[in-house]
Design an enzyme around this catalytic site. Structure first.
Site, PDB file in Angstrom:
ATOM      1  N   HIS A  29      -7.913  66.809 -73.680  1.00  0.00           N
ATOM      2  CA  HIS A  29      -8.020  66.159 -74.984  1.00  0.00           C
ATOM      3  C   HIS A  29      -8.833  64.865 -74.969  1.00  0.00           C
ATOM      4  O   HIS A  29      -9.768  64.702 -75.750  1.00  0.00           O
ATOM      5  CB  HIS A  29      -6.623  65.910 -75.550  1.00  0.00           C
ATOM      6  CG  HIS A  29      -6.574  65.766 -77.039  1.00  0.00           C
ATOM      7  ND1 HIS A  29      -7.419  66.452 -77.883  1.00  0.00           N
ATOM      8  CD2 HIS A  29      -5.769  65.017 -77.840  1.00  0.00           C
ATOM      9  CE1 HIS A  29      -7.131  66.143 -79.139  1.00  0.00           C
ATOM     10  NE2 HIS A  29      -6.136  65.274 -79.141  1.00  0.00           N
ATOM     11  N   VAL A  30      -8.460  63.930 -74.099  1.00  0.00           N
ATOM     12  CA  VAL A  30      -9.222  62.685 -73.959  1.00  0.00           C
ATOM     13  C   VAL A  30     -10.375  62.948 -73.001  1.00  0.00           C
ATOM     14  O   VAL A  30     -10.160  63.367 -71.861  1.00  0.00           O
ATOM     15  CB  VAL A  30      -8.335  61.539 -73.427  1.00  0.00           C
ATOM     16  CG1 VAL A  30      -9.172  60.289 -73.194  1.00  0.00           C
ATOM     17  CG2 VAL A  30      -7.212  61.253 -74.418  1.00  0.00           C
TER      18      VAL A  30
ATOM     19  N   HIS B 174      -7.237  59.235 -79.158  1.00  0.00           N
ATOM     20  CA  HIS B 174      -6.037  60.065 -79.293  1.00  0.00           C
ATOM     21  C   HIS B 174      -4.761  59.345 -78.864  1.00  0.00           C
ATOM     22  O   HIS B 174      -3.843  59.974 -78.316  1.00  0.00           O
ATOM     23  CB  HIS B 174      -6.209  61.367 -78.511  1.00  0.00           C
ATOM     24  CG  HIS B 174      -7.446  62.125 -78.873  1.00  0.00           C
ATOM     25  ND1 HIS B 174      -7.683  62.587 -80.150  1.00  0.00           N
ATOM     26  CD2 HIS B 174      -8.531  62.489 -78.140  1.00  0.00           C
ATOM     27  CE1 HIS B 174      -8.851  63.204 -80.184  1.00  0.00           C
ATOM     28  NE2 HIS B 174      -9.393  63.145 -78.991  1.00  0.00           N
TER      29      HIS B 174
END
Length: 482
Positions: free
Chosen positions: A371-372, A344
């Site tokens: 997200h990560v 990302h």
């Protein structure tokens, strides 16, 4: 529409109904599979007001999901004891404004949207009423989702409650009172999903005596298949029905199907946060205050440019912050702005370009992101450079999820990056007083949580930070003139 096959003899209607449900489930899975692949392959950045941030990152193969968790290890009062259609299911509580808590639960049958509650077990001296919602998604129709706000409530107090007049008694503890030197402990997670890794994270968090949980997005990983929202609600309920969970959305909550469903339909119906109370017009971004902290829950997947409703709300919200009352200013979002993992890369850059200078001027202390699927802590930074008056950026997208860990890091490590590790875990932020807080990250790969990172943090609102106060209104005005 589908037609049920003929049934012979008694019970044929029941068998036909069961067969229709199976066919409907198969049809739904097929539609979801097609839609998921189509939506994930469509390039673009803003579709119907939803920001889609793409990268060239290829996710690893999905891990097998687990819908079970160690119920036997939980306190008896937290166990679900009945499967009756009127008994509460998928329960969670959240903050709903000063001195208020919202209780959310699901039932298969109609019950009053009301909660009985009191400070003594078995003695419900008050009752509050709320609303019941329901939504459809392709062939799926949700059960009844009830939201009830309780209050006024006393701080740091155990309340016993019963939902809809049915089922067992539960209890929750309200957070500490407002005050610049009032201690408070946050549990911090992101990207939970529902796997064995998730169960491990939840079990470790259950051992904490925390006050509020902050969730940086990507909850159920339903990915269009709605029954996964139900299994996720059942998975987290024993943990979320006695401490408030405050969430913001991630990319897995979008679930947008052109011409069929709007974005965030499931998320907004099931996880209703106090956006109205903070002056926001969207459940995708809001703020709240608790003890010594003002928390900004920002939306990575709705418009965020300087002309957007979110940015204008942020300006107005920051102008109301009084650091003499809430010396700690914390932001939570999904897509990280500072990220040295190959996963990302750059997906938070546009939001950072729009908002970082405003948050820097406001002296935000910490920003949590998900997200990560890894852990990374940056030193205080601004404009991608170390800055003692900048925000401390922490990525904590390592809660569980079925996609596995993001294990490839950029080399060389950026100068602003302090520690990075590809392991599952959770974080704890213990605000001690107006000036100091203790942050720790706990790896959960082991049978017991292992503290793998920790440090003391000094708030930028204090003289000890040696940061010259920026003119926030001037920064806001400069944005407004563009």
């Amino acid at each position: 529409m589908m037609m049920g096959g003929g049934g012979g003899g008694g019970g044929g209607g029941e068998k036909g109904s069961g067969l229709r449900k199976i066919r409907m489930q198969i049809a739904t899975e097929l539609v979801v599979a097609v839609v998921f692949n189509l939506v994930m392959c469509v390039p673009g950045e803003v579709v119907g007001g939803v920001v889609r941030q793409h990268s060239f990152y290829v996710r690893p193969p999905a891990a097998s999901a687990s819908r079970s968790f160690a119920v036997d290890k939980l306190p008896q009062q937290q166990k679900k004891s009945s499967s009756s259609g009127t008994d509460p299911d998928q329960m969670h509580v959240s903050l709903a404004g000063p001195g208020q808590m919202k209780v959310t639960w699901v039932t298969a049958s109609e019950v009053p949207a009301s909660v009985q509650y009191g400070k003594t077990s078995g003695q419900f001296t008050k009752i509050a009423s709320g609303v019941t919602k329901q939504y459809s998604y392709i062939f799926y129709e949700s059960d009844l989702i009830h939201h009830v706000i309780l209050g006024p409530l006393e701080p740091s107090t155990i309340y016993f409650y019963r939902c809809g007049g049915f089922g067992p008694e539960y209890n929750f503890t309200t957070p500490p009172p407002a005050g610049p030197n009032v201690p408070i402990k946050f549990a911090v997670v992101g990207d939970l999903g529902q796997t064995d890794w998730t169960a491990s994270t939840l079990e470790h968090i259950a051992t904490l005596d925390y006050d509020v949980l902050l969730f940086a997005g990507d909850l159920s990983y339903a990915d269009f298949y709605q029954p996964r929202w139900d299994t996720f609600g059942q998975l987290v309920s024993p943990y979320a029905n006695y401490r408030p969970w405050m969430v913001t959305e991630g990319n897995h909550e979008i679930e947008h199907i052109p011409f069929l469903t709007e974005s965030f339909r499931s998320y907004n119906t099931r996880w209703e946060m106090p956006y109205n109370e903070s002056g926001s017009s969207s459940n995708l971004y809001y703020s709240f205050e608790v003890a010594a902290a003002h928390i900004l829950m920002l939306g990575s997947y709705t418009d965020f440019d300087t002309n957007s409703p979110q940015f204008k709300w942020l300006q107005a919200d920051l102008e109301k912050v009084d650091r003499s009352k809430t010396p700690w200013l914390i932001a939570v979002l999904h897509a990280p702005w500072y990220n040295s993992n190959s996963a990302h890369q750059g997906e938070g850059n546009k939001m950072m370009a729009a908002m970082e200078s405003t948050l820097y001027a406001a002296k935000v202390d910490i920003m949590f992101a998900g997200h990560v699927h890894a852990y990374e802590r940056a030193q205080r930074a601004y404009l991608m450079k170390p800055d003692p008056c900048g925000i401390m950026y922490i990525t904590i997208g390592d809660g569980g999820n079925r996609e596995g860990l993001a294990t490839t890091w950029l080399d060389p490590q950026p100068v602003w990056s302090v520690l990075r590790e590809s392991s599952f875990g959770h974080g704890e932020l213990d605000i001690v007083n107006a000036t100091h807080a203790y942050w720790s990250w706990h790896r959960n790969d082991d049978a017991e949580p292992v503290m793998a990172d920790s440090l003391w943090i000094t708030s930028l609102s204090t003289a000890e930070s040696r940061c010259v106060s920026s003119n926030l209104k001037a920064v806001i005005q400069s944005h407004s003139t563009h």
